[in-house]
Design an enzyme around this catalytic site. Structure first.
Site, PDB file in Angstrom:
ATOM      1  CE1 TYR A  58      -3.259  -2.798   0.306  1.00 31.58           C
ATOM      2  CE2 TYR A  58      -3.656  -2.210   2.582  1.00 31.58           C
ATOM      3  CZ  TYR A  58      -3.953  -2.987   1.491  1.00 31.58           C
ATOM      4  OH  TYR A  58      -4.924  -3.944   1.581  1.00 31.58           O
ATOM      5  CG  LEU A 211     -19.209   1.369   4.025  1.00 31.71           C
ATOM      6  CD1 LEU A 211     -18.816   2.730   4.576  1.00 31.71           C
ATOM      7  CD2 LEU A 211     -20.702   1.130   4.210  1.00 31.71           C
ATOM      8  NE  ARG A 213     -12.552  -1.908  -4.087  1.00 34.62           N
ATOM      9  CZ  ARG A 213     -13.075  -3.103  -3.828  1.00 34.62           C
ATOM     10  NH1 ARG A 213     -14.386  -3.239  -3.786  1.00 34.62           N
ATOM     11  NH2 ARG A 213     -12.318  -4.150  -3.626  1.00 34.62           N
ATOM     12  N   GLY A 214     -16.951   2.917  -0.869  1.00 38.37           N
ATOM     13  CA  GLY A 214     -17.735   4.145  -0.776  1.00 38.37           C
ATOM     14  C   GLY A 214     -18.997   4.131  -1.614  1.00 38.37           C
ATOM     15  CB  SER A 217     -20.435   5.348   1.860  1.00 35.95           C
ATOM     16  OG  SER A 217     -20.428   6.362   0.858  1.00 35.95           O
TER      17      SER A 217
END
Length: 334
Positions: A58, A211, A213-214, A217
């Site tokens: 990452y 979620l 990746r949003g 959300s």
């Protein structure tokens, strides 16, 4: 909000009912503020979150260094409660490109040596290859991690994004604490074979992408502009008609959330929490306000009527588009 605990399988540690996935603080979702990221990790630890999840790839080590900084600057009591889960094996180029996975025993130990240094710790709590190396039997990769456990550098062995057959082979080689895999209202592929296998073997599930990746959300809008480095700019679920369809699912979910007086994100996380005590959702909050919202899911109780309404609004298989582009889907096991 009261933080509950769950077990990462019969051989894994007790962890907080929610974990913090730190990837977005370093990569794939646009710019992040370093000071706010550290403050968010501190706020999570203060709230009772114990599980911090990262990968050595990452941001090419950036995320591990960030977590190391957060742990160094946290109060001693909070630092000691933290359990760090690390994924390894993804091969990156200087330009950020991806070139496969390396699960060779020598590589496993090499990756671990660098992670220990970047994190500033003497052991890694859960260690797992990010994706199965197709050229290396899982028994060899897991066996190398088991040697790290024996030497004291790793506490528990995890898996990531593998199918039921690989889970069984790995578990026959060494004790496995948990399988980290995507699981959400719109990513329910594990329910057919993988989840029954982990439950049979006493292996926990760490659910990422709760979620999506949003996407679910409640904060993502159709007109949102995504930068070139944002994974969602090439994710099938965020493209064209797929996005329109998927956001319609979110609006159906929003109606249920509003009736309960909670947010869309909270009801989506609460749904994953409702799927079993052996499942620990990872929330990818990059800011303290999003963390606070996510933690509010712990106070949401879903009864049978709520679950039925959610199932009707967002039935299994309702999402449009794969969860990864085709090239990345090829690295995933069914």
């Amino acid at each position: 909000m009261t933080m509950r605990t769950r077990s990462l399988g019969t051989t894994g540690p007790q962890v907080s009912a929610l974990g913090l996935g730190c990837m977005g603080m370093s990569a794939l979702y646009g710019e992040a503020d370093r000071a706010e990221s550290v403050a968010t990790i501190h706020a999570a630890l203060e709230a009772g979150v114990t599980l911090l999840d990262t990968g050595d790839f990452y941001g090419m080590g950036h995320n591990e260094l960030l977590i190391g900084e957060a742990l160094r600057t946290a109060p001693a009591a909070r630092r000691e409660q933290a359990l760090v889960s690390v994924k390894f094996g993804a091969l990156r180029g200087p330009d950020g490109s991806w070139s496969g996975y390396d699960g060779r025993p020598a590589a496993v130990k090499n990756f671990a040596a660098y992670s220990l240094q970047r994190l500033g710790v003497d052991h890694i709590d859960v260690y797992r290859i990010a994706r199965l190396d197709p050229d290396v039997p899982v028994e060899e990769t897991v066996g190398a991690i088991a040697e790290l456990v024996e030497a004291g550098y790793v506490r528990h062995i995890g898996l990531s994004e593998v199918g039921a057959a690989t889970v069984r082979r790995a578990a026959a080689t060494a004790p496995i604490s948990d399988l980290q895999i995507e699981y959400s209202l719109i990513s329910r592929g594990i329910e057919a074979e993988i989840l029954p296998a982990t439950r049979e073997l006493g292996i926990g599930v760490t659910a990422y992408g709760v979620l999506s990746r949003g996407l679910i959300s409640g904060h993502f809008t159709a007109d949102r502009q995504l930068g070139a480095g944002d994974f969602r700019a090439m994710s099938p679920r965020f493209q064209g008609d797929n996005l329109t369809h998927n956001l319609a699912l979110v609006e159906a979910l929003r109606k249920i959330a509003e009736q309960k007086g909670v947010t869309v994100a909270q009801i989506a996380i609460a749904w994953v929490l409702s799927r079993g005590e052996d499942i620990v959702p990872l929330v990818g909050a990059r800011r303290r306000d999003r963390l606070t919202e996510a933690l509010g899911a712990l106070d949401v109780t879903l009864d049978a009527a709520d679950l039925a309404a959610i199932e009707q609004a967002v039935p299994a298989g309702a999402a449009a588009g794969d969860r990864y582009p085709a090239a990345q889907m090829a690295h995933l096991e069914a």
